[in-house]
Design a protein around this motif. Structure first.
Motif, PDB file in Angstrom:
ATOM      1  N   LYS A 105       0.850  -1.184   0.000  1.00 46.70           N
ATOM      2  CA  LYS A 105       0.000   0.000   0.000  1.00 46.70           C
ATOM      3  C   LYS A 105       0.883   1.230   0.000  1.00 46.70           C
ATOM      4  N   TYR A 106       0.506   2.238  -0.802  1.00 44.16           N
ATOM      5  CA  TYR A 106       1.228   3.515  -0.794  1.00 44.16           C
ATOM      6  C   TYR A 106       0.220   4.618  -1.058  1.00 44.16           C
ATOM      7  N   ASP A 107      -0.017   5.428  -0.062  1.00 48.20           N
ATOM      8  CA  ASP A 107      -0.978   6.523  -0.158  1.00 48.20           C
ATOM      9  C   ASP A 107      -0.277   7.793   0.293  1.00 48.20           C
ATOM     10  N   SER A 108       0.218   8.580  -0.687  1.00 47.77           N
ATOM     11  CA  SER A 108       0.942   9.800  -0.347  1.00 47.77           C
ATOM     12  C   SER A 108       0.009  10.866   0.209  1.00 47.77           C
ATOM     13  N   LEU A 109      -1.270  10.814  -0.142  1.00 48.45           N
ATOM     14  CA  LEU A 109      -2.222  11.808   0.345  1.00 48.45           C
ATOM     15  C   LEU A 109      -2.494  11.620   1.835  1.00 48.45           C
ATOM     16  N   LEU A 110      -2.729  10.372   2.240  1.00 52.65           N
ATOM     17  CA  LEU A 110      -2.963  10.074   3.650  1.00 52.65           C
ATOM     18  C   LEU A 110      -1.667   9.911   4.431  1.00 52.65           C
ATOM     19  N   GLY A 111      -0.552   9.773   3.712  1.00 53.11           N
ATOM     20  CA  GLY A 111       0.727   9.606   4.391  1.00 53.11           C
ATOM     21  C   GLY A 111       0.865   8.249   5.047  1.00 53.11           C
ATOM     22  N   GLU A 112       0.646   7.197   4.274  1.00 50.26           N
ATOM     23  CA  GLU A 112       0.747   5.841   4.816  1.00 50.26           C
ATOM     24  C   GLU A 112       1.258   4.909   3.732  1.00 50.26           C
ATOM     25  N   ALA A 113       2.191   4.046   4.087  1.00 45.15           N
ATOM     26  CA  ALA A 113       2.734   3.080   3.130  1.00 45.15           C
ATOM     27  C   ALA A 113       3.107   1.803   3.861  1.00 45.15           C
ATOM     28  N   LEU A 114       2.891   0.672   3.178  1.00 48.54           N
ATOM     29  CA  LEU A 114       3.274  -0.648   3.674  1.00 48.54           C
ATOM     30  C   LEU A 114       4.170  -1.286   2.621  1.00 48.54           C
ATOM     31  N   VAL A 115       5.416  -1.530   2.990  1.00 52.14           N
ATOM     32  CA  VAL A 115       6.405  -2.037   2.045  1.00 52.14           C
ATOM     33  C   VAL A 115       7.049  -3.277   2.641  1.00 52.14           C
ATOM     34  N   TRP A 116       7.155  -4.322   1.814  1.00 53.03           N
ATOM     35  CA  TRP A 116       7.806  -5.558   2.227  1.00 53.03           C
ATOM     36  C   TRP A 116       9.202  -5.595   1.616  1.00 53.03           C
ATOM     37  N   VAL A 117      10.214  -5.815   2.463  1.00 50.51           N
ATOM     38  CA  VAL A 117      11.609  -5.809   2.030  1.00 50.51           C
ATOM     39  C   VAL A 117      12.227  -7.165   2.357  1.00 50.51           C
ATOM     40  N   GLY A 118      12.808  -7.793   1.356  1.00 51.81           N
ATOM     41  CA  GLY A 118      13.478  -9.068   1.573  1.00 51.81           C
ATOM     42  C   GLY A 118      14.877  -8.857   2.121  1.00 51.81           C
ATOM     43  N   VAL A 119      15.061  -9.154   3.405  1.00 53.04           N
ATOM     44  CA  VAL A 119      16.373  -9.007   4.052  1.00 53.04           C
ATOM     45  C   VAL A 119      17.053 -10.369   4.039  1.00 53.04           C
ATOM     46  N   PRO A 120      18.241 -10.481   3.446  1.00 52.63           N
ATOM     47  CA  PRO A 120      18.825 -11.802   3.197  1.00 52.63           C
ATOM     48  C   PRO A 120      19.292 -12.561   4.429  1.00 52.63           C
ATOM     49  N   ASP A 121      19.806 -11.882   5.435  1.00 55.16           N
ATOM     50  CA  ASP A 121      20.375 -12.618   6.566  1.00 55.16           C
ATOM     51  C   ASP A 121      20.211 -11.805   7.839  1.00 55.16           C
ATOM     52  N   LEU A 122      19.140 -12.079   8.550  1.00 52.38           N
ATOM     53  CA  LEU A 122      18.879 -11.380   9.807  1.00 52.38           C
ATOM     54  C   LEU A 122      19.532 -12.143  10.958  1.00 52.38           C
ATOM     55  N   LYS A 123      20.331 -11.428  11.729  1.00 53.34           N
ATOM     56  CA  LYS A 123      21.033 -12.041  12.846  1.00 53.34           C
ATOM     57  C   LYS A 123      20.223 -11.899  14.128  1.00 53.34           C
ATOM     58  N   PRO A 124      20.127 -12.966  14.918  1.00 50.96           N
ATOM     59  CA  PRO A 124      19.435 -12.835  16.213  1.00 50.96           C
ATOM     60  C   PRO A 124      20.308 -12.109  17.224  1.00 50.96           C
ATOM     61  N   GLY A 125      19.661 -11.427  18.171  1.00 48.81           N
ATOM     62  CA  GLY A 125      20.391 -10.754  19.238  1.00 48.81           C
ATOM     63  C   GLY A 125      21.315  -9.661  18.770  1.00 48.81           C
ATOM     64  N   ALA A 126      20.985  -8.985  17.672  1.00 45.72           N
ATOM     65  CA  ALA A 126      21.868  -7.950  17.120  1.00 45.72           C
ATOM     66  C   ALA A 126      21.036  -6.890  16.426  1.00 45.72           C
ATOM     67  N   LYS A 127      21.697  -5.794  16.085  1.00 56.30           N
ATOM     68  CA  LYS A 127      21.057  -4.730  15.321  1.00 56.30           C
ATOM     69  C   LYS A 127      21.429  -4.881  13.853  1.00 56.30           C
ATOM     70  N   ASN A 128      20.423  -5.109  13.031  1.00 55.66           N
ATOM     71  CA  ASN A 128      20.616  -5.292  11.602  1.00 55.66           C
ATOM     72  C   ASN A 128      20.163  -4.019  10.888  1.00 55.66           C
ATOM     73  N   ASP A 129      21.062  -3.411  10.126  1.00 53.40           N
ATOM     74  CA  ASP A 129      20.765  -2.142   9.470  1.00 53.40           C
ATOM     75  C   ASP A 129      20.505  -2.325   7.983  1.00 53.40           C
ATOM     76  N   ILE A 130      19.528  -1.580   7.471  1.00 52.56           N
ATOM     77  CA  ILE A 130      19.309  -1.449   6.041  1.00 52.56           C
ATOM     78  C   ILE A 130      19.087   0.033   5.755  1.00 52.56           C
ATOM     79  N   TRP A 131      19.204   0.427   4.495  1.00 49.01           N
ATOM     80  CA  TRP A 131      19.030   1.825   4.093  1.00 49.01           C
ATOM     81  C   TRP A 131      17.818   1.965   3.197  1.00 49.01           C
ATOM     82  N   LEU A 132      17.057   3.018   3.422  1.00 47.99           N
ATOM     83  CA  LEU A 132      15.942   3.393   2.556  1.00 47.99           C
ATOM     84  C   LEU A 132      16.342   4.656   1.794  1.00 47.99           C
ATOM     85  N   TYR A 133      16.353   4.567   0.458  1.00 42.54           N
ATOM     86  CA  TYR A 133      16.662   5.710  -0.398  1.00 42.54           C
ATOM     87  C   TYR A 133      15.385   6.181  -1.092  1.00 42.54           C
ATOM     88  N   TYR A 134      15.241   7.490  -1.222  1.00 40.83           N
ATOM     89  CA  TYR A 134      14.119   8.052  -1.968  1.00 40.83           C
ATOM     90  C   TYR A 134      14.475   9.481  -2.357  1.00 40.83           C
TER      91      TYR A 134
END
Length: 643
Positions: A105-134
């Motif tokens: 879902k992406y609604d710029s008028l209402l200001g709401e979006a739902l995006v699914w991102v495939g993260v290849p290797d999530l580590k337990p007990g740690a901070k996993n970082d990804i970047w969002l560019y726009y």
């Protein structure tokens, strides 16, 4: 006065600026954190998926999985992105690897979006970082729903389809066979509504076939209207085999019928009506584990039977009741089996986000899905502030040019950068030195002319003092300036010669030959001072003459590589040629950028050095004249010597 004492100022060797330049370039190249994945995007933000104790607290293995990113006006600037969100890009923590994603879902008028991102290797007990560019209005859409999920994911329904059968967003295309009413305001955007009468039919595709004792992961978000006995969420039967997942008065259960024998999981707390909860189970071999909201609720020591038929959501399959009735005696006879608590009934309530996989997902995967998709997502995902990249070299023409520079071009630019650093060091060093020289010469010359008209008086005064203070008239700072003055150095050399000649005492007069000898000493000192003034000036001449040629070399090589690449690809058009040629010319621009400031500085410094040199020549003449006046032989001794 210690006008006879002087010392050369210690200076940096040529290797020092070179080493500093190399350190600077190494630091520049070793800072990938500041580098952007693509400079055409003007905004980015870091998204942290915290599975550690400060976040979701997941200690079990997770692996690769799609993560739901909820964007709203509090964490995302919709006005800076494209209206349809087509410029959204997700990059791994290394800021280099693009990640697959798709937009539910992406609604710029209402200001709401739902995006699914495939993260290849999530580590337990740690901070996993990804970047969002726009922030790139020219970017084409790059959603890839099929690439977001791994091949083991057989079916995913987001239920965001209105009045049409639920679409499978995975590569297996297991679209539902019928439509059910939608439900606004579900746990993730729009969901589906089941009335307990109409079932949502899943396809009987080969990819959904369940093998005996095979692996399976199933999960679904549910919100029941009211507790019901034996409410069926998922059902699949084939002859005497069957699989059922349901809620019995709010208690989740999984039931397996194999060869007429039925077993049901026992235990677990009842969930409340009117609230969203995730029900999931994994099956592997002879073990089935049931989860509620990511936490293990019950286990069942049974394996999945073989099933190839149609499955459905919201009601029991038509063949389930006879099979269950026939299996009742066997169930009573088996201590490990548990009979159904009540008759099977349809589920009434809302559902969302159905997912089926052909492998048994690890517990960490299940828990992260429950937290990341549910109301406690804030524990898992945190957003940083926006970082902007809107400089000259971040986008537009300069960004295109710099991104097209080849490795050989960067090597040439790096060499020119070192040359520029050295030339600027020489400029600063020479200007600073000449300023000190001019100040020292001015002070020395003023007091030299005012102290005494008799050179002998200066020498006598010098023999009584330890500093060039001119009878106490100069302060410490002025004395230091005089010590560095070339005129003082010349005076000290001449005074030393005069003192050496009068060291034995006797008649304090100098012959014309002696005066010429002193002048020769002053001339040699003049040459040494000129060499000191011109120190490192050769580096500016190298920058002036060598910078453009080195830049031209980089341009020629870059043009050659561009044409060779075009010839190899066979794609001859302006878009293929122009970026390479423009990037090749960057080396020439860099060469001119080194040479032009060096040329201006060289001319300026040359004029100032010539002025100081002329001042030294005038001083030598004046000094020799005063020596001749003070120590000239009288006429009578000369005549007697001639006779």
């Amino acid at each position: 006065m210690s006008l006879l004492r002087f010392g050369s100022r210690p200076g940096l060797r040529l290797s020092a600026p070179v080493m500093l330049a190399l350190v600077f370039l190494a630091a520049l190249w070793s800072s990938p954190a500041s580098a952007w994945w693509n400079d055409q995007w003007t905004l980015r933000k870091k998204i942290t998926i915290d599975t550690g104790p400060s976040g979701a607290g997941i200690s079990d293995a997770i692996g690769a999985m799609p993560v739901l990113i909820r964007l709203h006006v509090g964490n995302f600037r919709f006005g800076a992105a494209k209206e349809d969100g087509g410029d959204l890009r997700f990059v791994a923590g290394d800021d280099k690897t693009p990640l697959k994603h798709h937009v539910e879902k992406y609604d710029s008028l209402l200001g709401e979006a739902l995006v699914w991102v495939g993260v290849p290797d999530l580590k337990p007990g740690a901070k996993n970082d990804i970047w969002l560019y726009y922030g790139n209005q020219k970017a084409p859409a790059a959603v890839d729903a099929k690439g977001t999920y791994d091949p083991d994911t057989l079916l995913v329904y987001h239920f965001n389809d209105r009045s049409t059968p639920a679409q499978d967003v995975t590569a297996w295309a297991n679209t539902a066979q019928n439509a059910v009413p939608g439900a606004d305001g579900a746990i993730i955007g729009q969901g589906a509504r089941l009335d307990g009468q109409t079932a949502l039919m899943l396809p009987g595709s080969p990819s959904l076939v369940v093998a005996e004792n095979g692996e399976l992961t199933w999960s679904l978000w549910t919100k029941m209207t009211a507790p019901q006995p034996g409410a069926v969420l998922f059902s699949r039967t084939e002859g005497a085999n069957g699989l059922t997942v349901g809620l019995d008065n709010g208690v989740a259960f999984v039931e397996v019928t194999s060869g007429g024998s039925t077993q049901r999981s026992v235990g677990g707390a009842a969930i409340a009506a009117g609230t969203w909860h995730q029900i999931a189970f994994t099956a592997k071999g002879a073990q089935i584990t049931l989860y509620v909201d990511g936490n293990q609720s019950a286990t069942l020591a049974a394996g999945l039977p073989t099933m190839t038929g149609v499955a459905q959501l919201g009601r029991a399959a038509s063949a389930a009741t006879p099979a269950a009735d026939a299996a009742a005696p066997a169930a009573d006879a088996a201590p490990a089996a548990a009979a159904p608590t009540g008759a099977a009934a349809g589920f009434a309530g809302d559902i969302d986000e159905l997912e089926i996989a052909k492998v048994a997902r690890p517990p960490g995967f299940i828990k992260l899905g429950a937290i990341g998709q549910g109301p406690e997502q804030a524990k898992l995902i945190a957003f940083s502030v926006d970082e902007e990249n809107a400089g000259w070299f971040s986008g537009g023409y300069f960004g295109v040019i710099l991104r097209s520079v080849t490795l050989d071009g960067w090597v040439v630019i790096g060499l020119l950068a070192i040359m520029a650093f050295i030339s600027w060091y020489v400029m600063v060093d020479r200007v600073s030195y000449l300023n000190r020289v001019s100040a020292g010469n001015t002070i020395f010359l003023k007091h030299f002319r005012e102290t005494s008209t008799d050179i002998g008086g200066l020498l006598q005064l010098d023999s009584q003092e330890n500093d060039p203070s001119f009878g106490g008239e100069l302060g410490k700072k002025q004395r230091k300036a005089v010590h560095g003055a070339p005129l003082y150095h010349l005076f000290a050399a001449g005074a030393q010669e005069i003192r050496r000649r009068f060291a034995a005492g006797g008649y304090r007069r100098l012959s014309p030959q002696a005066i010429q000898s002193i002048r020769a000493v002053l001339d040699s000192g003049f040459v040494r001072e000129n060499q000191r003034l011109n120190r490192l000036m050769v580096m500016l001449t190298i920058a002036i003459s060598g910078g453009p040629f080195l830049g031209l070399l980089g341009t020629v090589v870059g043009v050659m590589i561009t044409f060779a690449a075009i010839a190899a690809s066979g794609d001859v058009n302006v878009n293929a040629i122009a970026p390479g040629i423009a990037a090749a010319l960057v080396a020439t621009v860099a060469g001119l950028g080194v040479a032009i400031p060096s040329l201006f500085a060289y001319n300026y410094l040359t004029i100032r050095i010539k002025d100081v040199s002329s001042e030294m020549q005038v001083f030598v003449d004046e000094f020799i004249t005063r020596i001749a006046e003070s120590y000239e032989l009288p006429d009578e001794p000369v005549k007697q010597a001639a006779e």
